[in-house]
Scaffold this motif. Structure first.
Motif, mmCIF file in Angstrom:
data_model
loop_
_atom_site.group_PDB
_atom_site.id
_atom_site.type_symbol
_atom_site.label_atom_id
_atom_site.label_comp_id
_atom_site.label_asym_id
_atom_site.label_seq_id
_atom_site.Cartn_x
_atom_site.Cartn_y
_atom_site.Cartn_z
ATOM 1 N N THR A 37 0.848 -1.192 0.000
ATOM 2 C CA THR A 37 0.000 0.000 0.000
ATOM 3 C C THR A 37 0.881 1.238 0.000
ATOM 4 O O THR A 37 2.088 1.162 0.215
ATOM 5 C CB THR A 37 -0.908 0.060 1.242
ATOM 6 O OG1 THR A 37 -0.101 0.325 2.402
ATOM 7 C CG2 THR A 37 -1.687 -1.224 1.434
ATOM 8 N N SER A 39 0.226 3.508 2.224
ATOM 9 C CA SER A 39 -0.051 3.997 3.573
ATOM 10 C C SER A 39 1.233 4.423 4.281
ATOM 11 O O SER A 39 2.265 3.757 4.162
ATOM 12 C CB SER A 39 -0.721 2.892 4.399
ATOM 13 O OG SER A 39 -0.777 3.259 5.766
ATOM 14 N N ARG A 100 -8.993 1.116 -1.408
ATOM 15 C CA ARG A 100 -8.153 -0.015 -1.030
ATOM 16 C C ARG A 100 -8.777 -1.306 -1.538
ATOM 17 O O ARG A 100 -9.985 -1.393 -1.713
ATOM 18 C CB ARG A 100 -8.039 -0.118 0.486
ATOM 19 C CG ARG A 100 -7.504 1.108 1.154
ATOM 20 C CD ARG A 100 -6.127 0.853 1.676
ATOM 21 N NE ARG A 100 -5.729 1.965 2.518
ATOM 22 C CZ ARG A 100 -4.754 2.777 2.223
ATOM 23 N NH1 ARG A 100 -4.091 2.621 1.110
ATOM 24 N NH2 ARG A 100 -4.424 3.754 3.025
ATOM 25 N N ASN A 102 -8.550 -5.226 -0.228
ATOM 26 C CA ASN A 102 -8.056 -6.042 0.872
ATOM 27 C C ASN A 102 -8.381 -7.511 0.622
ATOM 28 O O ASN A 102 -9.439 -7.842 0.095
ATOM 29 C CB ASN A 102 -8.699 -5.609 2.187
ATOM 30 C CG ASN A 102 -8.465 -4.144 2.474
ATOM 31 O OD1 ASN A 102 -7.400 -3.613 2.193
ATOM 32 N ND2 ASN A 102 -9.448 -3.486 3.032
ATOM 33 N N SER A 116 -3.505 -5.796 2.426
ATOM 34 C CA SER A 116 -4.101 -4.634 1.786
ATOM 35 C C SER A 116 -3.237 -4.221 0.601
ATOM 36 O O SER A 116 -2.001 -4.287 0.664
ATOM 37 C CB SER A 116 -4.222 -3.479 2.784
ATOM 38 O OG SER A 116 -4.971 -2.429 2.233
ATOM 39 N N SER A 118 -2.956 -1.383 -2.884
ATOM 40 C CA SER A 118 -3.402 -0.163 -3.553
ATOM 41 C C SER A 118 -4.060 -0.503 -4.883
ATOM 42 O O SER A 118 -4.866 0.260 -5.397
ATOM 43 C CB SER A 118 -2.228 0.791 -3.768
ATOM 44 O OG SER A 118 -1.707 1.206 -2.522
#
Length: 135
Positions: A37, A39, A100, A102, A116, A118
């Motif tokens: 991700t 994140s 997202r 998942n 998770s 992207s």
């Protein structure tokens, strides 16, 4: 016991409103993988308490954080969830929207692995599905 997709729908509904109920269904030795991700908290987390701490930090970074389930896909022991997260940065006030994908692995009614991504295609492939057949 509900099927994995129904369980995931139920648990995702509780994730914001009743996190304790959500974490009651997370295995003690869960693997939580956010490495694929963008994140700021990307990484690999092991164990329910580490994931609970991650969740508190993530949710605490936003005001009005919530998400919408765009789609759930049954992949046997895995459930692929396309979600859209919304919130406002607690310090900045900036509105944030994140899409997202998942992949949750469920065994005996408990979440044992969460990944998770992207990219929706990457999530589908990780669950053993062909993105070209799921348009």
């Amino acid at each position: 016991m509900p099927g994995n997709v129904e369980l995931q729908r139920e648990l995702l509904g509780k994730a914001v409103e009743d996190p304790d109920a959500y974490f009651d269904r997370v295995a003690d030795d869960v693997e939580w993988d956010l490495r694929d991700t963008t994140s700021p908290m990307a990484g690999l987390y092991h164990g329910r308490e580490a994931v609970r701490d991650l969740y508190r930090r993530w949710a605490g970074a936003f005001q009005g954080w919530h998400f919408h389930i765009d789609r759930l896909i049954d992949a046997g022991d895995h459930v692929v969830a396309f979600v859209t997260e919304h919130g406002h940065g607690r310090e900045s006030g900036v509105e944030v929207e994140m899409k997202r994908a998942n992949v949750t692995t469920v065994r005996d009614g408990r979440i044992v692995r969460f990944r998770s991504f992207s990219s929706r295609g990457d999530a589908l492939r990780a669950a053993g599905l062909d993105p070209d057949t799921l348009r």
